[in-house]
Design an enzyme around this catalytic site. Structure first.
Site, mmCIF file in Angstrom:
data_model
loop_
_atom_site.group_PDB
_atom_site.id
_atom_site.type_symbol
_atom_site.label_atom_id
_atom_site.label_comp_id
_atom_site.label_asym_id
_atom_site.label_seq_id
_atom_site.Cartn_x
_atom_site.Cartn_y
_atom_site.Cartn_z
ATOM 1 N N ARG A 30 4.619 -4.440 -2.908
ATOM 2 C CA ARG A 30 3.248 -3.900 -2.893
ATOM 3 C C ARG A 30 1.977 -4.991 -2.470
ATOM 4 O O ARG A 30 0.712 -4.746 -3.042
ATOM 5 C CB ARG A 30 2.894 -3.104 -4.080
ATOM 6 C CG ARG A 30 3.604 -1.893 -4.458
ATOM 7 C CD ARG A 30 3.228 -0.821 -3.517
ATOM 8 N NE ARG A 30 4.066 0.625 -3.770
ATOM 9 C CZ ARG A 30 3.814 1.406 -4.629
ATOM 10 N NH1 ARG A 30 2.698 1.370 -5.325
ATOM 11 N NH2 ARG A 30 4.586 2.327 -4.714
ATOM 12 N N ARG A 34 -3.946 -1.468 -2.402
ATOM 13 C CA ARG A 34 -5.176 -1.412 -2.690
ATOM 14 C C ARG A 34 -6.053 -2.578 -3.311
ATOM 15 O O ARG A 34 -7.290 -2.512 -3.563
ATOM 16 C CB ARG A 34 -5.218 -0.105 -3.592
ATOM 17 C CG ARG A 34 -5.411 1.188 -2.920
ATOM 18 C CD ARG A 34 -5.129 2.430 -4.015
ATOM 19 N NE ARG A 34 -3.946 2.380 -4.555
ATOM 20 C CZ ARG A 34 -3.492 3.224 -5.432
ATOM 21 N NH1 ARG A 34 -4.109 4.137 -5.634
ATOM 22 N NH2 ARG A 34 -2.104 3.176 -5.843
ATOM 23 N N ARG A 43 -7.840 1.817 5.362
ATOM 24 C CA ARG A 43 -7.042 3.153 5.046
ATOM 25 C C ARG A 43 -8.277 4.415 4.852
ATOM 26 O O ARG A 43 -7.805 5.414 4.656
ATOM 27 C CB ARG A 43 -6.406 3.030 3.826
ATOM 28 C CG ARG A 43 -5.044 2.559 3.903
ATOM 29 C CD ARG A 43 -4.173 3.636 4.432
ATOM 30 N NE ARG A 43 -4.513 5.147 3.450
ATOM 31 C CZ ARG A 43 -4.232 5.333 2.645
ATOM 32 N NH1 ARG A 43 -3.400 4.679 1.725
ATOM 33 N NH2 ARG A 43 -4.681 6.530 1.990
ATOM 34 N N ASP A 79 6.506 3.658 3.233
ATOM 35 C CA ASP A 79 6.967 4.279 1.739
ATOM 36 C C ASP A 79 8.376 4.697 1.833
ATOM 37 O O ASP A 79 8.914 5.184 2.749
ATOM 38 C CB ASP A 79 5.950 5.387 1.466
ATOM 39 C CG ASP A 79 5.956 5.779 -0.009
ATOM 40 O OD1 ASP A 79 5.345 4.955 -0.708
ATOM 41 O OD2 ASP A 79 6.615 6.709 -0.511
ATOM 42 N N TYR A 156 12.542 11.984 -7.362
ATOM 43 C CA TYR A 156 11.339 12.460 -6.812
ATOM 44 C C TYR A 156 11.764 13.815 -6.433
ATOM 45 O O TYR A 156 10.982 14.967 -6.398
ATOM 46 C CB TYR A 156 10.621 11.834 -5.772
ATOM 47 C CG TYR A 156 9.779 10.594 -6.443
ATOM 48 C CD1 TYR A 156 8.658 10.709 -6.890
ATOM 49 C CD2 TYR A 156 10.614 9.279 -6.234
ATOM 50 C CE1 TYR A 156 8.070 9.551 -7.443
ATOM 51 C CE2 TYR A 156 9.666 8.022 -6.872
ATOM 52 C CZ TYR A 156 8.646 8.107 -7.457
ATOM 53 O OH TYR A 156 7.943 7.180 -7.703
HETATM 54 O O1 CP3 Z 1 5.440 -3.423 -0.946
HETATM 55 C C1 CP3 Z 1 4.882 -3.329 0.021
HETATM 56 O O2 CP3 Z 1 3.323 -3.985 0.336
HETATM 57 C C2 CP3 Z 1 5.063 -2.626 1.178
HETATM 58 C C3 CP3 Z 1 4.614 -1.173 0.960
HETATM 59 C C4 CP3 Z 1 5.377 -0.007 0.039
HETATM 60 C C5 CP3 Z 1 4.598 1.125 -0.244
HETATM 61 N N1 CP3 Z 1 5.391 1.493 -0.983
HETATM 62 C C6 CP3 Z 1 3.479 1.085 0.015
HETATM 63 C C7 CP3 Z 1 2.569 2.541 -0.884
HETATM 64 C C8 CP3 Z 1 6.511 -0.064 -0.530
HETATM 65 C C9 CP3 Z 1 7.686 -1.029 -0.590
HETATM 66 C C10 CP3 Z 1 6.696 1.338 -1.225
HETATM 67 C C11 CP3 Z 1 7.691 1.668 -1.919
HETATM 68 C C12 CP3 Z 1 7.734 2.570 -3.071
HETATM 69 N N2 CP3 Z 1 6.875 3.898 -2.997
HETATM 70 C C13 CP3 Z 1 8.536 2.581 -4.148
HETATM 71 C C14 CP3 Z 1 9.478 1.931 -4.573
HETATM 72 C C15 CP3 Z 1 8.725 0.464 -5.248
HETATM 73 C C16 CP3 Z 1 8.009 0.888 -6.382
HETATM 74 O O3 CP3 Z 1 6.604 0.556 -6.471
HETATM 75 O O4 CP3 Z 1 8.574 1.064 -7.406
HETATM 76 C C17 CP3 Z 1 8.246 3.931 -4.825
HETATM 77 C C18 CP3 Z 1 8.761 4.285 -6.197
HETATM 78 C C19 CP3 Z 1 7.053 4.548 -3.861
HETATM 79 C C20 CP3 Z 1 6.696 6.116 -4.088
HETATM 80 C C21 CP3 Z 1 5.058 5.933 -4.311
HETATM 81 N N3 CP3 Z 1 4.267 5.905 -3.117
HETATM 82 C C22 CP3 Z 1 4.194 5.614 -5.544
HETATM 83 C C23 CP3 Z 1 4.618 5.639 -7.051
HETATM 84 C C24 CP3 Z 1 2.935 5.668 -5.038
HETATM 85 C C25 CP3 Z 1 1.552 5.312 -5.946
HETATM 86 C C26 CP3 Z 1 0.664 6.441 -5.842
HETATM 87 C C27 CP3 Z 1 -0.904 6.010 -6.054
HETATM 88 O O5 CP3 Z 1 -1.556 6.399 -5.509
HETATM 89 O O6 CP3 Z 1 -0.691 5.217 -7.432
HETATM 90 C C28 CP3 Z 1 3.138 5.585 -3.651
HETATM 91 C C29 CP3 Z 1 1.781 5.526 -2.600
HETATM 92 C C30 CP3 Z 1 1.859 4.102 -2.136
HETATM 93 N N4 CP3 Z 1 2.685 3.513 -1.245
HETATM 94 C C31 CP3 Z 1 0.699 3.226 -1.894
HETATM 95 C C32 CP3 Z 1 1.118 2.104 -1.057
HETATM 96 C C33 CP3 Z 1 0.222 1.071 -0.585
HETATM 97 C C34 CP3 Z 1 -0.666 3.641 -2.255
HETATM 98 C C35 CP3 Z 1 -1.447 4.661 -1.242
HETATM 99 C C36 CP3 Z 1 -2.842 4.350 -1.439
HETATM 100 O O7 CP3 Z 1 -3.362 3.335 -1.064
HETATM 101 O O8 CP3 Z 1 -3.697 5.283 -1.917
#
Ligand code: CP3
Length: 346
Positions: A30, A34, A43, A79, A156
């Site tokens: 990640r 943010r 974004r 994602d 999910y």
């Molecule tokens: O690692 C990286 O920088 C690459 C990008 C990446 C994202 N999601 C971008 C993202 C990766 C590898 C993921 C994987 C992902 N997504 C996982 C597995 C890794 C982990 O963290 O366990 C899971 C469980 C998800 C599902 C998911 N997507 C969640 C739980 C969330 C967070 C929601 C929140 O707002 O807190 C997301 C959204 C997400 N995916 C964001 C990003 C940058 C945040 C979106 C935003 O900016 O609002």
């Protein structure tokens, strides 16, 4: 994509191949997100899933942390639910919450409805375009592709959104093994295709995220989850290193290796020397700085980094990373400081 034989192997790929480096390469799960003001600016006008499907924007966001921190790898901005969206599934990412499905899989009819969706190869075009643009910009820095593992995605899909202990998914796994098998096989197909597309377009390593696998016993993991994860990993073209990551997986590491991983990602709960012993010191490890310590004073964080790097020396090779994703509240200067600290240590 075959590597150019005359090219010096990037440190990340050397470590993934089991070759110990003078200093471990470093990147952060990640890292594109943010914590970066430039990410928030990029974004500002675009919803998460739309941003993932705009190749130019996805490429720009992917490269941001490489530019700012000098990390040894990029990971595609995307994602785990993106390939489901591309297959036509009604899913959205709700800020502050995570993936939410319009029709959670609760009945046999829900399952039939889900698995009738097909991920057509043409639907992956925006991902391939984002990867190609990213790789062009990265130069020698390798791009990591990724996908969600079938269990984490199933949790999910079955819950309809994030859950604390993956209760419904674990119930289904036992209550209806046939339905569970259909669900996880379908998810494995979708995630496998997503991984393969990223590699075809230029990703040089992949990571399978089974973030919630730690909710499972080893017996349940081996019987009901490993085969689907193995299928997703097997879709990756040969010669591309495969990292397998989850949290709370101290009891699952050998099983996660047996799913076909070349490298194991470890969370902060298990010291890397203990993880390495569980894997007979034969598997390169990635991890496992506690994300909570990113907000601690530098001397406290530095002591922790020392411990992580020392414990990581027990493995054939080590890639420094966090035990889970960068918290959005992280001061990005701390991440840059970790990279500089690691790169300047001899
Ligand atoms: O690692 C990286 O920088 C690459 C990008 C990446 C994202 N999601 C971008 C993202 C990766 C590898 C993921 C994987 C992902 N997504 C996982 C597995 C890794 C982990 O963290 O366990 C899971 C469980 C998800 C599902 C998911 N997507 C969640 C739980 C969330 C967070 C929601 C929140 O707002 O807190 C997301 C959204 C997400 N995916 C964001 C990003 C940058 C945040 C979106 C935003 O900016 O609002």
């Amino acid at each position: 994509m075959p590597a150019n034989p005359s090219e010096v192997m990037p440190p990340l790929l050397a470590a993934y191949a089991g070759r110990r480096q003078a200093t471990p390469p470093v990147w952060f799960m990640r890292q594109a997100g943010r914590s970066l003001p430039e990410y928030r600016a990029s974004r500002a006008r675009t919803a998460m899933l739309d941003a993932c499907l705009e190749p130019e924007l996805a490429a720009e966001i992917t490269v941001q942390p490489v530019r700012r921190h000098g990390v040894d790898a990029a990971i595609l901005f995307s994602d785990i639910v993106v390939p489901l969206k591309l297959a036509g599934v009604d899913v959205d990412i709700v800020p502050g919450r995570g993936p939410v499905f319009a029709r959670p899989v609760r009945t046999p009819a829900d399952l039939d409805h889900l698995v009738a969706h097909e991920l057509h190869p043409e639907a992956l075009a925006p991902i391939e375009a984002a990867v190609a643009r990213t790789v062009e910009r990265l130069g020698a820095t390798p791009l990591i592709g990724f996908a969600g593992a079938p269990f984490t995605l199933a949790s999910y899909v079955v819950e309809g959104g994030p859950s604390k202990d993956q209760l419904r998914a674990r119930t289904l796994l036992h209550a209806d093994p046939v339905a569970w098998g259909r669900l996880t096989a379908w998810l494995a197909g979708v995630s496998g295709a997503f991984l393969a597309a990223q590699v075809r377009a230029g990703a040089r390593a992949v990571q399978l995220f089974d973030s919630w696998a730690g909710a499972l016993s080893e017996g349940d993991y081996r019987a009901a989850v490993l085969p689907a994860s193995a299928r997703a990993l097997a879709a990756v073209p040969g010669g591309v290193p495969k990292v397998h990551f989850g949290t709370g997986t101290a009891l699952l590491l050998p099983a996660m290796r047996d799913a076909g991983a070349d490298v194991i990602g470890v969370d902060h709960r298990l010291p890397l020397d203990a993880a390495s012993a569980l894997l007979e010191h034969r598997v390169p490890l990635q991890g496992n700085v506690d994300p909570a310590l990113l907000a601690a004073p530098w001397p406290v964080l530095e002591r922790h980094l020392e411990q992580v790097v020392t414990a990581g020396a027990a493995a054939p090779a080590h890639v420094l990373n966090l035990g889970h994703g960068v918290p959005p509240t992280t001061d990005p200067g701390v991440l840059t400081r970790i990279v500089d600290w690691m790169h300047s240590r001899v």
